[in-house]
Each structure stands twice: as structure tokens, then as C-alpha cells.
Scaffold this motif. Structure first.
Motif, PDB file in Angstrom:
ATOM      1  N   HIS A 191      60.528  51.379  24.849  1.00 25.68           N
ATOM      2  CA  HIS A 191      59.347  52.173  25.129  1.00 25.68           C
ATOM      3  C   HIS A 191      58.680  51.630  26.399  1.00 25.68           C
ATOM      4  N   ILE A 192      57.734  52.372  26.916  1.00 24.19           N
ATOM      5  CA  ILE A 192      57.091  51.966  28.159  1.00 24.19           C
ATOM      6  C   ILE A 192      56.181  50.763  27.927  1.00 24.19           C
ATOM      7  N   ILE A 193      56.236  49.829  28.886  1.00 29.37           N
ATOM      8  CA  ILE A 193      55.416  48.618  28.863  1.00 29.37           C
ATOM      9  C   ILE A 193      54.720  48.486  30.220  1.00 29.37           C
ATOM     10  N   PHE A 194      53.468  48.108  30.188  1.00 30.56           N
ATOM     11  CA  PHE A 194      52.780  47.712  31.412  1.00 30.56           C
ATOM     12  C   PHE A 194      52.920  46.198  31.563  1.00 30.56           C
ATOM     13  N   ILE A 195      53.290  45.734  32.752  1.00 30.56           N
ATOM     14  CA  ILE A 195      53.341  44.294  33.013  1.00 30.56           C
ATOM     15  C   ILE A 195      52.466  43.975  34.214  1.00 30.56           C
ATOM     16  N   ARG A 196      51.481  43.112  33.994  1.00 30.74           N
ATOM     17  CA  ARG A 196      50.626  42.612  35.076  1.00 30.74           C
ATOM     18  C   ARG A 196      51.146  41.223  35.441  1.00 30.74           C
ATOM     19  N   LEU A 197      51.886  41.165  36.529  1.00 33.42           N
ATOM     20  CA  LEU A 197      52.595  39.939  36.924  1.00 33.42           C
ATOM     21  C   LEU A 197      51.776  39.128  37.929  1.00 33.42           C
ATOM     22  N   GLY A 198      51.622  37.839  37.664  1.00 32.59           N
ATOM     23  CA  GLY A 198      51.007  36.923  38.629  1.00 32.59           C
ATOM     24  C   GLY A 198      49.671  37.404  39.152  1.00 32.59           C
ATOM     25  N   HIS A 199      48.736  37.701  38.248  1.00 30.73           N
ATOM     26  CA  HIS A 199      47.447  38.253  38.650  1.00 30.73           C
ATOM     27  C   HIS A 199      46.625  37.256  39.472  1.00 30.73           C
ATOM     28  N   GLU A 200      45.736  37.799  40.293  1.00 30.91           N
ATOM     29  CA  GLU A 200      44.811  37.027  41.138  1.00 30.91           C
ATOM     30  C   GLU A 200      45.565  36.005  41.995  1.00 30.91           C
ATOM     31  N   MET A 201      46.641  36.484  42.580  1.00 27.86           N
ATOM     32  CA  MET A 201      47.531  35.641  43.367  1.00 27.86           C
ATOM     33  C   MET A 201      46.894  35.153  44.667  1.00 27.86           C
ATOM     34  N   ASN A 202      45.769  35.733  45.064  1.00 26.69           N
ATOM     35  CA  ASN A 202      45.083  35.323  46.292  1.00 26.69           C
ATOM     36  C   ASN A 202      43.931  34.364  46.036  1.00 26.69           C
ATOM     37  N   ASP A 203      43.722  33.977  44.781  1.00 22.10           N
ATOM     38  CA  ASP A 203      42.680  33.012  44.420  1.00 22.10           C
ATOM     39  C   ASP A 203      43.236  31.603  44.605  1.00 22.10           C
ATOM     40  N   PRO A 204      42.651  30.798  45.491  1.00 15.23           N
ATOM     41  CA  PRO A 204      43.222  29.472  45.786  1.00 15.23           C
ATOM     42  C   PRO A 204      42.845  28.384  44.785  1.00 15.23           C
ATOM     43  N   TYR A 205      42.191  28.732  43.694  1.00 14.44           N
ATOM     44  CA  TYR A 205      41.689  27.710  42.777  1.00 14.44           C
ATOM     45  C   TYR A 205      42.269  27.799  41.365  1.00 14.44           C
ATOM     46  N   ARG A 206      42.496  28.994  40.864  1.00 11.56           N
ATOM     47  CA  ARG A 206      42.728  29.135  39.429  1.00 11.56           C
ATOM     48  C   ARG A 206      44.182  28.984  39.003  1.00 11.56           C
ATOM     49  N   TYR A 207      45.103  29.604  39.738  1.00 12.49           N
ATOM     50  CA  TYR A 207      46.475  29.674  39.245  1.00 12.49           C
ATOM     51  C   TYR A 207      47.463  29.083  40.243  1.00 12.49           C
ATOM     52  N   PRO A 208      48.530  28.429  39.755  1.00  9.62           N
ATOM     53  CA  PRO A 208      49.461  27.741  40.653  1.00  9.62           C
ATOM     54  C   PRO A 208      50.309  28.675  41.511  1.00  9.62           C
ATOM     55  N   TRP A 209      50.338  29.961  41.180  1.00 11.26           N
ATOM     56  CA  TRP A 209      51.082  30.893  42.037  1.00 11.26           C
ATOM     57  C   TRP A 209      50.202  31.402  43.185  1.00 11.26           C
ATOM     58  N   GLY A 210      49.025  30.786  43.349  1.00 11.59           N
ATOM     59  CA  GLY A 210      48.092  31.184  44.389  1.00 11.59           C
ATOM     60  C   GLY A 210      48.409  30.584  45.744  1.00 11.59           C
ATOM     61  N   PRO A 211      47.536  30.820  46.754  1.00 13.76           N
ATOM     62  CA  PRO A 211      47.794  30.411  48.136  1.00 13.76           C
ATOM     63  C   PRO A 211      47.792  28.909  48.367  1.00 13.76           C
ATOM     64  N   GLN A 212      47.310  28.127  47.411  1.00 11.35           N
ATOM     65  CA  GLN A 212      47.372  26.683  47.561  1.00 11.35           C
ATOM     66  C   GLN A 212      48.795  26.162  47.461  1.00 11.35           C
ATOM     67  N   ASN A 213      49.683  26.984  46.870  1.00 15.17           N
ATOM     68  CA  ASN A 213      51.079  26.584  46.686  1.00 15.17           C
ATOM     69  C   ASN A 213      52.087  27.517  47.360  1.00 15.17           C
ATOM     70  N   ASN A 214      51.654  28.718  47.703  1.00 18.23           N
ATOM     71  CA  ASN A 214      52.608  29.718  48.169  1.00 18.23           C
ATOM     72  C   ASN A 214      52.033  30.551  49.313  1.00 18.23           C
ATOM     73  N   LYS A 215      52.899  30.942  50.207  1.00 16.06           N
ATOM     74  CA  LYS A 215      52.504  31.845  51.281  1.00 16.06           C
ATOM     75  C   LYS A 215      52.549  33.289  50.761  1.00 16.06           C
ATOM     76  N   PRO A 216      51.754  34.185  51.350  1.00 18.31           N
ATOM     77  CA  PRO A 216      51.778  35.586  50.902  1.00 18.31           C
ATOM     78  C   PRO A 216      53.175  36.191  50.895  1.00 18.31           C
ATOM     79  N   GLU A 217      53.963  35.901  51.943  1.00 18.38           N
ATOM     80  CA  GLU A 217      55.300  36.484  52.000  1.00 18.38           C
ATOM     81  C   GLU A 217      56.207  35.942  50.890  1.00 18.38           C
ATOM     82  N   GLU A 218      55.936  34.722  50.423  1.00 22.14           N
ATOM     83  CA  GLU A 218      56.721  34.166  49.322  1.00 22.14           C
ATOM     84  C   GLU A 218      56.368  34.866  48.011  1.00 22.14           C
TER      85      GLU A 218
END
Length: 387
Positions: A191-218
Motif C-alpha cells: 500500500h502507499i507509504i509516505f516517507i519523510r527522509l532526513g528531515h531538517e537537513m539544513n539545520d547545523p545543530y540538531r541532526y548528524p545528516w546536517g551541514p556540520q557533517n555533509n555538503k548540500p550536494e552530498e
């Protein structure tokens, strides 16, 4: 006693057998175990929602055909309400009660899952099936933490911090062993599923997939790779929600492209005066001021977490003003999910209570606002359903 003893001995023998086989237990035996696991999941989820299905599904009958229509779900002609409740793991009782408070069951139910190899980091088949059988659809917030993988087992390079440049590793296929399983499970869900992947990826404080660890193109490369893996596994039943933090101006450079995004999501949480860095923000200040910037992507908009604390202002009035403005001022907004977390400790060193589950005045204000100011009205439906 003989039966219990025999079953125990058989269980021990099976464990020893699989230990002996080691990696050789893959293939047919692995498939048998997977099938058995799925059967157990079916039993568990039937117990989880026993007695709750008929009444709720009947009230959501207007959504029955629409929830299997990908064209509708990629740009619905009405606003879909939903909820996240942090107690869903134990039971759906709070969500059922919230339905009653709003006098309508909600078509979307959100869950959160981190990446990793623990049981609670696998595809949440149990809860996805339960949500579907309750008449709704699951929205999974999928958080790419990279700490919980056995790096030696999966031949991952040994690094001090796996989250550093982690999105680059995802894009290079190093975590495909995990992503592919998710894709296969998503497909088998059927059935259909919504997936919100890696939210708030531009926040440099909260999540490790953010800009403190990764470039936008990555991040973009990782997002596109994940979506492509799902497509390669024929998991076309996933609707992808890209959810930046618009309070940080640098978010457009994280957009993966129209081919890879179905919805644009954003949180709308009013922290009030609970911390020195916060104040009582109106809904317009939190969401409205960014609406035009988010609408330019041409995708339906979703408020993935809507909530307000009570410290510093009138929460009931806050929700009333918000819902009074939704249809007229923000026509591209197509979904709102309440954030009913009564034990949120992700931001401060104390727990915050966002839940409006037992806030009678606020729930009444929301009901009244929807029925009197929205262009569509529940009274026009065959059942008393907010949609």
C-alpha cells in the motif's frame, strides 16, 4: 510437561543448527524465517488493533478509495489531517481517543524510525499494517543516523564518526544492504507509504545528516540514491516528503529535484517562552512567513509537526488562529499532522508536552474552526468526518 519439554528441546536444537550454519543459513532457510517472521507480525498486529477496526474504517470510508490512488495522494484536492503520538508503540489507544476529541479519525498516522540494525530500526511492518487496517496511511519519518551498524559485518570502513560525510557514503552505496531491505519491505507492504527522509537537513545543530557533517550536494546525491534504490526494487508505492527547516535560509540548495520529491514538508512548533532562545510565535510567524518560499517548488505542502506549548500564551487561541487561516491564506497546504508528543526531550534537557489529547478547549476550537471557516464541511459528508 512433555509438550513444553519437547518444544524447548526443539527450540534449542534449531538455535544450535542456525549457529552451526552461520552465513550458510541464507537462501531458502532465510526465506523460511522471513516468512515465519511475517506471520508473527500479522498475529501481533491483529492483536494490536482488535476491536478497533470496523468503527474507524467506517468513519473513514471517504478515504478508502483515495488512499490507494497515487495521483490523488501526490496532490489531493482536500486537506489531509494526521497525527503523531509517541505512545503508539504500546497501543493506538491515544490516537483512537484523539479521533474522538476531534470527532473524526485522521487519515495519516506518523511514526519515527532511525537507521540501524536494531529491531526498532527495521521497516515497521507491524505498525504500517495496523495503521492501514485502521483505515489510515502511514507516514514514516526515516532518520539516517549511521551509528547503529556493525561496520565489520558489512565491510564498512572503520571511522571515528560514521556520520561525518555520512551522506556521501550513502550515495556511494555503502548502506545499500540496509536500504534495499527497506525497499523490499515497503513493496511487500503493498500500500502507499509516505516517507519523510532526513528531515531538517539544513539545520547545523540538531541532526548528524546536517551541514556540520555533509555538503548540500552530498545530501542531494544520497537522497537521489535512496529513491533510486526503491525504484530499482519496484517499490513505487512510496511518496517522498522533503522537509527542510526554513528558519535557516540555506535550504534550496538541498532540494533533490522534482523527479525525486513528491511533497514539501515543514514543522510548525511554537515553543513559547520555555527557553531563553524562544518566544511566543504566532502560526503566521512560524509557517505563514515562509509559505511563499516553500510554495515555489510547486509541490503540495505538509505541516509534518504542528504543535504549541502552553508557556507564554494562549494555546487554544493559537490553534484557532492557525486553522482559521489554513484554507484561504495557504491554498497549497494539503496536509497537517498534529505533534502529540507528551514526552519530548529532543531539544531541551527537560521533557516537553506538546499533546492536546486532553485539551478539550483546544480540540473544540479546532473542530469549530474547520466546520465554520473551511470551504468543505463534515456535515456535507455521509458521516461525521473531518477531511
Amino acid at each position: 510437561m512433555a509438550f513444553v519439554g519437547g518444544a524447548t528441546l526443539l527450540g534449542i536444537a534449531l538455535v544450535l543448527f542456525f549457529i552451526f550454519l552461520g552465513n550458510r543459513s541464507s537462501g531458502p532457510i532465510s526465506e523460511i524465517l522471513t516468512t515465519l517472521g511475517n506471520k508473527v507480525t500479522d498475529v501481533e498486529h491483529n492483536l494490536l488493533i482488535r476491536g478497533r477496526i470496523p468503527k474507524r474504517v467506517k468513519a473513514l470510508h471517504w478515504f478508502e478509495n483515495k488512499r490507494n490512488n497515487p495521483d490523488f495522494l501526490r496532490y489531493p484536492d482536500t486537506l489531509l489531517l494526521g497525527v503523531y503520538d509517541n505512545n503508539y508503540i504500546k497501543s493506538f489507544d491515544n490516537i483512537i481517543h484523539f479521533d474522538k476529541m476531534l470527532k473524526a479519525p485522521l487519515p495519516l498516522i506518523q511514526v519515527y524510525v532511525a537507521w540501524g540494525e536494531k529491531d526498532n530500526e527495521k521497516f515497521p511492518m507491524l505498525y504500517a499494517k495496523a495503521i492501514y487496517d485502521l483505515g489510515s496511511l502511514p507516514l514514516i519519518t526515516w532518520e539516517p543516523w549511521l551509528n547503529d551498524f556493525d561496520r565489520e559485518k558489512h565491510h564498512l570502513p572503520k571511522v571515528t564518526d560514521p556520520n561525518k560525510n555520512g551522506m556521501k557514503a550513502v550515495a556511494e552505496g555503502k548502506y545499500d544492504f540496509y536500504i534495499e531491505k527497506w525497499a523490499e519491505n515497503a513493496k511487500s507492504f503493498g500500500h502507499i507509504i509516505f516517507i519523510r527522509l532526513g528531515h531538517e537537513m539544513n539545520d547545523p545543530y540538531r541532526y548528524p545528516w546536517g551541514p556540520q557533517n555533509n555538503k548540500p550536494e552530498e545530501f542531494i546525491a544520497a537522497w537521489q540514491h535512496v529513491v533510486q534504490v526503491f525504484k530499482n526494487r519496484n517499490a513505487y508505492n512510496v511518496i517522498w516528503v522533503w522537509a527542510p527547516q526554513p528558519a535557516y535560509l540555506h535550504y534550496k540548495e538541498y532540494y533533490p529535484g522534482n523527479r525525486y520529491v513528491d511533497w514539501v514538508g515543514v514543522a510548525a512548533l511554537n515553543y513559547g517562552t520555555v527557553a531563553p532562545w524562544s518566544k511566543w510565535w504566532s502560526f503566521k510567524e512560524i509557517f505563514g512567513n515562509y509559505y511563499n518560499r516553500l510554495a515555489v517548488f510547486g509541490k503540495p505542502l505538509m505541516i509534518t509537526e504542528m504543535g504549541s506549548l502552553t508557556v507564554g500564551g494562549n494555546r487554544t487561541q493559537w490553534f484557532k488562529q492557525a486553522f482559521d487561516s489554513l484554507p484561504e491564506k495557504y491554498p497549497q497546504l494539503r496536509s497537517v499532522l498534529f505533534f502529540n508528543d507528551n514526552n519530548d526531550n529532543t531539544t531541551l534537557n527537560k521533557s516537553l508536552d506538546w499533546s492536546i489529547l486532553y485539551d478539550t478547549a483546544t480540540c473544540k476550537a479546532i473542530r469549530t474552526s474547520i466546520r465554520t471557516t473551511w470551504k468543505f464541511s463534515p456535515e456535507k459528508q455521509e458521516t461525521d468526518t473531518i477531511r
